[in-house]
Design an enzyme around this catalytic site. Structure first.
Site, PDB file in Angstrom:
ATOM      1  N   SER A 128       0.839  -1.201   0.000  1.00 19.30           N
ATOM      2  CA  SER A 128       0.000   0.000   0.000  1.00 19.30           C
ATOM      3  C   SER A 128       0.867   1.241   0.000  1.00 19.30           C
ATOM      4  CB  SER A 128      -0.850  -0.037   1.264  1.00 19.30           C
ATOM      5  OG  SER A 128      -1.439   1.207   1.509  1.00 19.30           O
ATOM      6  N   TYR A 153      -1.666  -1.100  10.918  1.00 19.66           N
ATOM      7  CA  TYR A 153      -1.962  -1.634   9.583  1.00 19.66           C
ATOM      8  C   TYR A 153      -0.790  -1.363   8.641  1.00 19.66           C
ATOM      9  CZ  TYR A 153      -3.607  -1.608   4.768  1.00 19.66           C
ATOM     10  OH  TYR A 153      -3.694  -1.807   3.407  1.00 19.66           O
ATOM     11  N   LYS A 157       2.258  -3.899   6.622  1.00 20.19           N
ATOM     12  CA  LYS A 157       2.667  -3.880   5.204  1.00 20.19           C
ATOM     13  C   LYS A 157       4.178  -3.679   5.095  1.00 20.19           C
ATOM     14  CE  LYS A 157      -1.418  -4.400   3.381  1.00 20.19           C
ATOM     15  NZ  LYS A 157      -1.783  -5.694   2.798  1.00 20.19           N
TER      16      LYS A 157
HETATM   17  P1  NAD Z   1     -10.985  -6.744   1.258  1.00 16.58           P
HETATM   18  O1  NAD Z   1     -11.178  -6.747   2.726  1.00 16.58           O
HETATM   19  O2  NAD Z   1     -12.163  -6.493   0.390  1.00 16.58           O
HETATM   20  O3  NAD Z   1     -10.324  -8.135   0.789  1.00 16.58           O
HETATM   21  C1  NAD Z   1      -9.481  -8.882   1.616  1.00 16.58           C
HETATM   22  C2  NAD Z   1     -10.025 -10.308   1.637  1.00 16.58           C
HETATM   23  O4  NAD Z   1      -9.174 -11.128   2.421  1.00 16.58           O
HETATM   24  C3  NAD Z   1     -11.422 -10.405   2.252  1.00 16.58           C
HETATM   25  O5  NAD Z   1     -12.255 -11.124   1.375  1.00 16.58           O
HETATM   26  C4  NAD Z   1     -11.204 -11.158   3.562  1.00 16.58           C
HETATM   27  O6  NAD Z   1     -12.321 -11.957   3.874  1.00 16.58           O
HETATM   28  C5  NAD Z   1      -9.958 -11.959   3.253  1.00 16.58           C
HETATM   29  N1  NAD Z   1      -9.104 -12.278   4.410  1.00 16.58           N
HETATM   30  C6  NAD Z   1      -8.616 -11.446   5.361  1.00 16.58           C
HETATM   31  N2  NAD Z   1      -7.825 -12.121   6.205  1.00 16.58           N
HETATM   32  C7  NAD Z   1      -7.799 -13.409   5.781  1.00 16.58           C
HETATM   33  C8  NAD Z   1      -7.155 -14.578   6.238  1.00 16.58           C
HETATM   34  N3  NAD Z   1      -6.370 -14.589   7.314  1.00 16.58           N
HETATM   35  N4  NAD Z   1      -7.343 -15.732   5.546  1.00 16.58           N
HETATM   36  C9  NAD Z   1      -8.142 -15.770   4.455  1.00 16.58           C
HETATM   37  N5  NAD Z   1      -8.771 -14.685   3.983  1.00 16.58           N
HETATM   38  C10 NAD Z   1      -8.606 -13.517   4.633  1.00 16.58           C
HETATM   39  O7  NAD Z   1      -9.820  -5.715   0.934  1.00 16.58           O
HETATM   40  P2  NAD Z   1      -9.302  -5.159  -0.465  1.00 16.58           P
HETATM   41  O8  NAD Z   1      -9.652  -3.722  -0.534  1.00 16.58           O
HETATM   42  O9  NAD Z   1      -9.715  -6.063  -1.550  1.00 16.58           O
HETATM   43  O10 NAD Z   1      -7.745  -5.243  -0.217  1.00 16.58           O
HETATM   44  C11 NAD Z   1      -6.972  -6.356  -0.643  1.00 16.58           C
HETATM   45  C12 NAD Z   1      -5.539  -6.155  -0.206  1.00 16.58           C
HETATM   46  O11 NAD Z   1      -5.055  -4.929  -0.741  1.00 16.58           O
HETATM   47  C13 NAD Z   1      -5.349  -6.060   1.304  1.00 16.58           C
HETATM   48  O12 NAD Z   1      -4.158  -6.713   1.656  1.00 16.58           O
HETATM   49  C14 NAD Z   1      -5.222  -4.576   1.554  1.00 16.58           C
HETATM   50  O13 NAD Z   1      -4.475  -4.296   2.698  1.00 16.58           O
HETATM   51  C15 NAD Z   1      -4.512  -4.128   0.293  1.00 16.58           C
HETATM   52  N6  NAD Z   1      -4.759  -2.702  -0.017  1.00 16.58           N
HETATM   53  C16 NAD Z   1      -6.041  -2.240  -0.128  1.00 16.58           C
HETATM   54  C17 NAD Z   1      -6.259  -0.888  -0.370  1.00 16.58           C
HETATM   55  C18 NAD Z   1      -7.656  -0.338  -0.446  1.00 16.58           C
HETATM   56  O14 NAD Z   1      -7.805   0.868  -0.292  1.00 16.58           O
HETATM   57  N7  NAD Z   1      -8.681  -1.136  -0.719  1.00 16.58           N
HETATM   58  C19 NAD Z   1      -5.165  -0.019  -0.530  1.00 16.58           C
HETATM   59  C20 NAD Z   1      -3.887  -0.529  -0.441  1.00 16.58           C
HETATM   60  C21 NAD Z   1      -3.691  -1.882  -0.184  1.00 16.58           C
HETATM   61  N1  UFG Z   2     -12.464  11.565   3.590  1.00 16.92           N
HETATM   62  C1  UFG Z   2     -13.451  12.463   3.913  1.00 16.92           C
HETATM   63  N2  UFG Z   2     -14.634  11.989   4.392  1.00 16.92           N
HETATM   64  C2  UFG Z   2     -14.870  10.650   4.567  1.00 16.92           C
HETATM   65  C3  UFG Z   2     -13.844   9.734   4.221  1.00 16.92           C
HETATM   66  C4  UFG Z   2     -12.648  10.231   3.744  1.00 16.92           C
HETATM   67  O1  UFG Z   2     -13.271  13.668   3.774  1.00 16.92           O
HETATM   68  O2  UFG Z   2     -15.961  10.289   5.036  1.00 16.92           O
HETATM   69  C5  UFG Z   2     -11.185  12.070   3.055  1.00 16.92           C
HETATM   70  C6  UFG Z   2      -9.999  11.710   3.921  1.00 16.92           C
HETATM   71  O3  UFG Z   2      -9.844  12.666   4.949  1.00 16.92           O
HETATM   72  C7  UFG Z   2      -8.874  11.714   2.909  1.00 16.92           C
HETATM   73  C8  UFG Z   2      -9.543  11.256   1.607  1.00 16.92           C
HETATM   74  O4  UFG Z   2     -10.936  11.455   1.805  1.00 16.92           O
HETATM   75  O5  UFG Z   2      -8.421  13.008   2.746  1.00 16.92           O
HETATM   76  C9  UFG Z   2      -9.300   9.803   1.292  1.00 16.92           C
HETATM   77  O6  UFG Z   2      -9.635   9.016   2.436  1.00 16.92           O
HETATM   78  P1  UFG Z   2      -9.783   7.444   2.374  1.00 16.92           P
HETATM   79  O7  UFG Z   2     -10.118   6.984   3.753  1.00 16.92           O
HETATM   80  O8  UFG Z   2     -10.696   7.039   1.275  1.00 16.92           O
HETATM   81  O9  UFG Z   2      -8.331   6.956   1.935  1.00 16.92           O
HETATM   82  P2  UFG Z   2      -6.909   7.145   2.635  1.00 16.92           P
HETATM   83  O10 UFG Z   2      -6.033   7.802   1.634  1.00 16.92           O
HETATM   84  O11 UFG Z   2      -7.032   7.767   3.953  1.00 16.92           O
HETATM   85  O12 UFG Z   2      -6.466   5.637   2.906  1.00 16.92           O
HETATM   86  C10 UFG Z   2      -6.613   4.626   1.918  1.00 16.92           C
HETATM   87  C11 UFG Z   2      -6.811   3.284   2.612  1.00 16.92           C
HETATM   88  C12 UFG Z   2      -5.571   2.900   3.343  1.00 16.92           C
HETATM   89  C13 UFG Z   2      -4.407   2.906   2.400  1.00 16.92           C
HETATM   90  C14 UFG Z   2      -4.277   4.255   1.751  1.00 16.92           C
HETATM   91  C15 UFG Z   2      -3.174   4.278   0.741  1.00 16.92           C
HETATM   92  O13 UFG Z   2      -7.874   3.355   3.532  1.00 16.92           O
HETATM   93  O14 UFG Z   2      -5.721   1.600   3.852  1.00 16.92           O
HETATM   94  O15 UFG Z   2      -5.497   4.585   1.095  1.00 16.92           O
HETATM   95  O16 UFG Z   2      -3.257   3.187  -0.104  1.00 16.92           O
HETATM   96  F1  UFG Z   2      -3.287   2.641   3.092  1.00 16.92           F
END
Ligand code: NAD
Ligand code: UFG
Length: 341
Positions: A128, A153, A157
């Site tokens: 991330s 979190y 990573k």
């Molecule tokens: P998500 O929660 O939708 O998907 C993660 C999946 O993993 C879920 O289906 C959950 O049930 C499963 N899971 C969690 N722990 C598990 C375990 N121990 N064993 C088996 N299954 C398990 O999240 P996502 O948004 O699809 O994110 C996927 C990956 O990308 C994550 O590692 C997350 O940290 C990373 N990531 C997500 C974002 C974002 O903003 N969505 C940003 C950066 C990185």
């Molecule tokens: N925001 C609002 N109102 C809301 C939600 C968010 O104003 O109700 C703003 C936040 O303050 C921020 C922007 O929208 O300025 C984006 O916020 P998000 O929560 O959507 O995303 P972040 O950038 O904070 O974090 C996300 C994921 C993290 C990941 C990161 C970088 O939640 O897990 O992107 O990949 F690490």
């Protein structure tokens, strides 16, 4: 050499995982899924089948369950793993750090152990942009420092990245890709799969779509006094289907030979909160009531990627812009007001 066997997708029923499974199928790969459904629903599998015509072999299991993982590796000849499984809520990780370390690092350790025992050499890891902490400059390049992070979190990573980097040094026969995602939004254009958060969303786009669908009264914009063009925070919002395709391109890179690669996956474009809200309103002809609220603890003013490396090395280029993202997020939410049920 092209991967001929299966691709194990951990967390393959989740938001990014389910979109990637579709991309894998479309590109001739044979994904198998392992997911414990702690943040997903089995309906995701039905939807994957509806979109792709294929119902991937799926194990409902925890990646930390060594016996189950042994069974999965025994029953399937696996070429590569894409490791999405993990917990991802920043706030929750501050409340329950042990849960995050156990789940995210514990699952990776079991996975790596089983890969080694079964001679599986290739892994793509979901990292991330959060590993960069509060970046000293934007756009962020992969060689910028990581590790100065402020929540468990993000630290999981960082730690997993360090483990993978050490492994790559120790065993040059491994193929390891670390993908640092920026802010994934949007949904499959069919509207059949998308982001389905439990409870009140933490992230901006699902919050906006839930306001649009009438489940939440108004959006709180967290702070308008940041040093940015309109005072709200800047992020790099990438369409989840572009992100999914990035995984296919990464697998193709690993097929060319072993080594460690690290890529930012974003759009290289920064968008403010208010720009995103306005784009959503314009794209969908909907009013989103919002108010300016205090800053959210831990937010950084600006975070967007330089994605030149992924373009040069794997040909990664986004196909969707912010308007497409807003259209597809809304299409998904309005067709599934209560998510996947
Ligand atoms: P998500 O929660 O939708 O998907 C993660 C999946 O993993 C879920 O289906 C959950 O049930 C499963 N899971 C969690 N722990 C598990 C375990 N121990 N064993 C088996 N299954 C398990 O999240 P996502 O948004 O699809 O994110 C996927 C990956 O990308 C994550 O590692 C997350 O940290 C990373 N990531 C997500 C974002 C974002 O903003 N969505 C940003 C950066 C990185
Ligand atoms: N925001 C609002 N109102 C809301 C939600 C968010 O104003 O109700 C703003 C936040 O303050 C921020 C922007 O929208 O300025 C984006 O916020 P998000 O929560 O959507 O995303 P972040 O950038 O904070 O974090 C996300 C994921 C993290 C990941 C990161 C970088 O939640 O897990 O992107 O990949 F690490």
């Amino acid at each position: 050499m092209a991967f001929k066997n299966k691709i194990l997708v951990t967390g393959g029923l989740g938001y990014i995982g389910s979109h990637t499974v579709i991309s894998l199928i479309e590109n001739g790969y044979d994904p198998i899924i392992v997911d414990n459904m702690c943040n997903s629903k089995i309906e995701a599998l039905n939807r994957i089948e509806k979109i792709s015509g294929v119902r991937p072999n799926t194990y409902i299991a925890d990646v930390r369950d060594e016996e189950k993982m042994e069974q999965i590796f025994k029953e399937n000849k696996i070429d590569a793993v894409i490791h999405f499984a993990g917990l991802k809520a920043v706030g929750e990780s501050v409340q329950k750090p042990k849960l995050y370390y156990d789940n995210n690092i514990g699952s990776t350790e079991v996975l790596l152990k089983k890969m080694k025992e079964h001679g599986v050499k290739n892994i793509v890891f979901s990292s991330s942009a959060t590993v960069y902490g509060n970046p000293k400059k934007v756009p962020i390049v992969e060689s910028d420092p990581i590790g100065e992070v402020t929540n468990p979190y993000a630290d999981t990573k960082v730690q997993i990245e360090y483990i993978l980097q050490a492994l790559a040094k120790q065993d040059p026969s491994l193929g390891i890709a670390i993908l640092r995602y920026f802010n994934p939004i949007g949904a499959h254009p069919s509207g059949l799969i998308g982001e389905d958060p439990r409870g009140i969303p933490n992230n901006l786009m699902p919050y906006v779509t839930q306001v649009a669908v009438g489940k939440l009264p108004e959006l709180n914009v967290f702070g308008n006094d940041y040093p940015t063009r309109d005072g709200t925070c800047i992020r790099d919002y990438i369409h989840v289907c572009d992100l999914a395709r990035g995984h296919v391109l990464t697998l193709k890179k690993l097929e060319q030979g072993p080594g460690l690669v690290i890529y930012n996956l974003g759009t290289s474009v920064g968008t403010t909160v208010l720009e995103l809200v306005n784009a959503f309103m314009k794209a969908n002809n909907i009013t989103i009531p919002y108010k300016i609220a205090p800053r959210r603890a831990g937010d950084i003013p600006e975070c967007y990627a330089n994605c030149d490396k992924a373009y040069k090395e794997i040909g990664f280029k986004t196909q969707y812009n912010i308007v497409d993202c807003c259209r597809d997020s809304w299409n998904w939410q309005k067709k599934n007001p209560n998510g996947l049920n």
